[in-house]
Design an enzyme around this catalytic site. Structure first.
Site, PDB file in Angstrom:
ATOM      1  CB  SER A 364      -0.856   0.003   1.408  1.00 13.25           C
ATOM      2  OG  SER A 364      -1.630   1.386   1.191  1.00 13.25           O
ATOM      3  NE  ARG A 365       3.262   1.837  -5.729  1.00 13.81           N
ATOM      4  CZ  ARG A 365       2.652   1.261  -6.423  1.00 13.81           C
ATOM      5  NH1 ARG A 365       1.479   1.803  -6.747  1.00 13.81           N
ATOM      6  NH2 ARG A 365       3.074   0.320  -7.313  1.00 13.81           N
ATOM      7  CB  VAL A 366      -1.898   5.303   1.446  1.00 12.23           C
ATOM      8  CG1 VAL A 366      -2.117   6.117   2.275  1.00 12.23           C
ATOM      9  CG2 VAL A 366      -2.323   5.717   0.127  1.00 12.23           C
TER      10      VAL A 366
END
Length: 502
Positions: A364-366
């Protein structure tokens, strides 16, 4: 009846006085070619891209290719009697779908018409299926969690409101189940859900609606279906229609979750249309703008800043791979558009690990921004420990004499795998996830037999519902795990583990 000359004169004068001088101008053309759900027409050169066109005798189409002297039209009604010479008329409107609260709890087709047998939908507002995505100024960073209720995701691959997280894997690995569980988990969380089914069987969509209704999730869900039996144009516009419905709620400041199931079939439908209207084929016969097809759809997912309304659309696109090949054309396209991916592995699925999330490729790039602080604090090392276990497990198959540290890591890893297993249609509240992940990472399950781990987990939840309700409520309400709550949780875990092991 005999009328006198002066009476006739007064009638004529009255009609001249009331005569309406408005001229109605409508541009019409003629179909010159039709076949395979595509029509070519001439005489409507001024028509717009994506404009809705009506045919003489019923039936509608959408203008897709605007050529010099002709227009290529995709037919939205395959039952209409359209042949060479049929008159086609401009409507002056781009293809639009009904939007509004009345859609909640309903199943509709790609044009927003009801397909669930519950009568017409009472809404008068329409929105075009294509719309420009919110600009950078209007957007706000993703920082509010969207809980899926799935331990493996909420702990290691968190999703935030406004994020685009791809679900990818071979067929029959639980991609749809994962999305449906996420929809079920939004009950009572003020999140409106839209599920778009593209190219699926009618029976599959019916069963999905029944599952959602049984869990009480249809009250806040809209199902948009363009099934395998429907034409390629309807499968092509279905996700855009679903997104237009979602934008109505986002513009009201509400949070929306939209699932596109799946974009592989969407790309195939678009490829069929493109080849039929003679657009040049590119890699794997897909047209050159197939990347733009999905990017303009997924860019519409956003978290809008409060001064512009403050709503959000969270997108969960699903893509099917062939033999786990994530480097194929459509998977790599969608991976590059989204903010991370959840990779479901066939081998894990067949070995009984469900959901079959591979923590190595999934990301998850968040990151931790989309987690409550309690989960971030507890599960910080989980992904690392789990990934190390996967590596050690492969290595340990070849060596019988293992040192104590390796054995301890394998023991913990086995229990992590067991804890992350979850039954379908059974999302777990985040506060209970925090408790069980804390327990497994802090060695409470190390002495528990592997076949009793699932029982331990079930009984632990019951124990906390009975004696640790204040801890669960503290985590749920504040999102934090302060020292007082931690001390109480540790005490309860000590007491329960001693009681369970006795």
């Amino acid at each position: 009846m005999n009328l006198r000359a002066d009476e006739i004169s007064s009638i004529i004068k009255k009609q001249i006085k009331d005569y309406d001088k408005r001229i109605e101008c409508s541009e019409t053309g003629t179909v010159i070619l039709v076949g395979d759900g595509i029509a070519k027409a001439q005489g409507i050169e001024k028509c717009m891209a994506n404009e809705l066109l009506s045919f003489e005798g019923g039936g509608f189409g959408m203008a897709l290719n605007l050529e010099e002297h002709t227009v290529s039209i995709v037919l939205l009604d395959d039952k209409a009697d359209i042949r060479e010479g049929t008159i086609v008329k401009r409507t002056g409107h781009v293809v639009s779908v009904p939007v509004g609260e009345a859609l909640l709890g309903r199943a509709v087709n790609a044009l927003g018409a009801p397909i669930d047998g519950k009568g017409p939908i009472a809404t008068s507002e329409y929105r075009p299926i294509e719309k420009q995505a919110p600009g950078i100024i209007k957007r706000k960073s993703v920082s509010v969690p969207l809980q899926t209720g799935i331990k493996a995701i909420d702990s290691m691959i968190p999703i935030g409101r406004g994020q685009r997280e791809l679900i990818i894997g071979d067929r029959q690995t639980g991609k749809t189940t994962l999305a449906v569980d996420t929809i079920m988990n939004q009950k009572g969380k003020n999140v409106i859900c839209i599920y778009v089914a593209i190219g699926q069987k009618n029976s599959t969509v019916t069963r999905l609606c029944e599952t959602l209704a049984g869990a009480g999730a249809m009250n806040y869900t809209v199902v948009v279906a363009a099934t395998a039996s429907e034409s390629a144009p309807l499968q092509y516009i279905a996700p855009y229609s679903g997104c237009a419905m979602a934008e109505f709620f986002m513009d009201q400041g509400k949070d929306v979750l939209i699932v596109y199931d799946d974009l592989s079939k969407h790309a195939v439908a678009y490829r069929a249309l493109s080849l039929l209207i003679r657009r040049p084929p590119g890699r794997e016969a897909y047209p050159g703008d197939v990347f733009y097809l999905h990017s303009r759809l997924l860019e519409r997912a956003a978290r809008v800043a409060p001064e512009y309304g403050g709503g959000s659309i969270t997108a969960l696109p699903i893509v099917e791979t062939q033999a786990g090949d994530v480097s194929a054309y459509i998977p790599t396209n969608v991976i590059s558009i989204t903010d991370g991916q959840i990779f479901l592995e066939t081998e894990l699925f067949h070995s009984g690990v469900m959901p079959a999330v591979n923590p190595g490729i999934s990301v998850s790039r968040v990151g931790g921004n989309a987690q409550i602080k309690a989960m971030k604090k507890v599960a910080g090392t989980l992904k690392l420990v789990y990934s190390q276990y996967r590596e050690l497990q492969a290595f340990a198959q070849f060596g019988s004499d293992l040192d104590a540290d390796t054995k301890a890591r394998l023991t913990k890893g086995e229990r992590i795998v067991e804890i992350l297993k979850q039954d379908k249609n059974a999302p777990i509240p985040v506060e209970k996830q925090v408790v069980i992940i804390y327990a497994v990472l802090n060695g409470y399950l190390d002495k528990i037999d592997i076949d009793k781990v699932r029982t331990y987990e079930k009984k632990l939840y019951e124990y906390f519902d009975l004696k640790g309700l204040s801890v669960l409520e503290s985590i749920r309400d504040s999102g934090m795990l302060d020292s007082a709550a931690t001390d109480k949780m540790v005490k309860l875990l000590d007491d329960f583990t001693a009681e369970f092991s006795a």
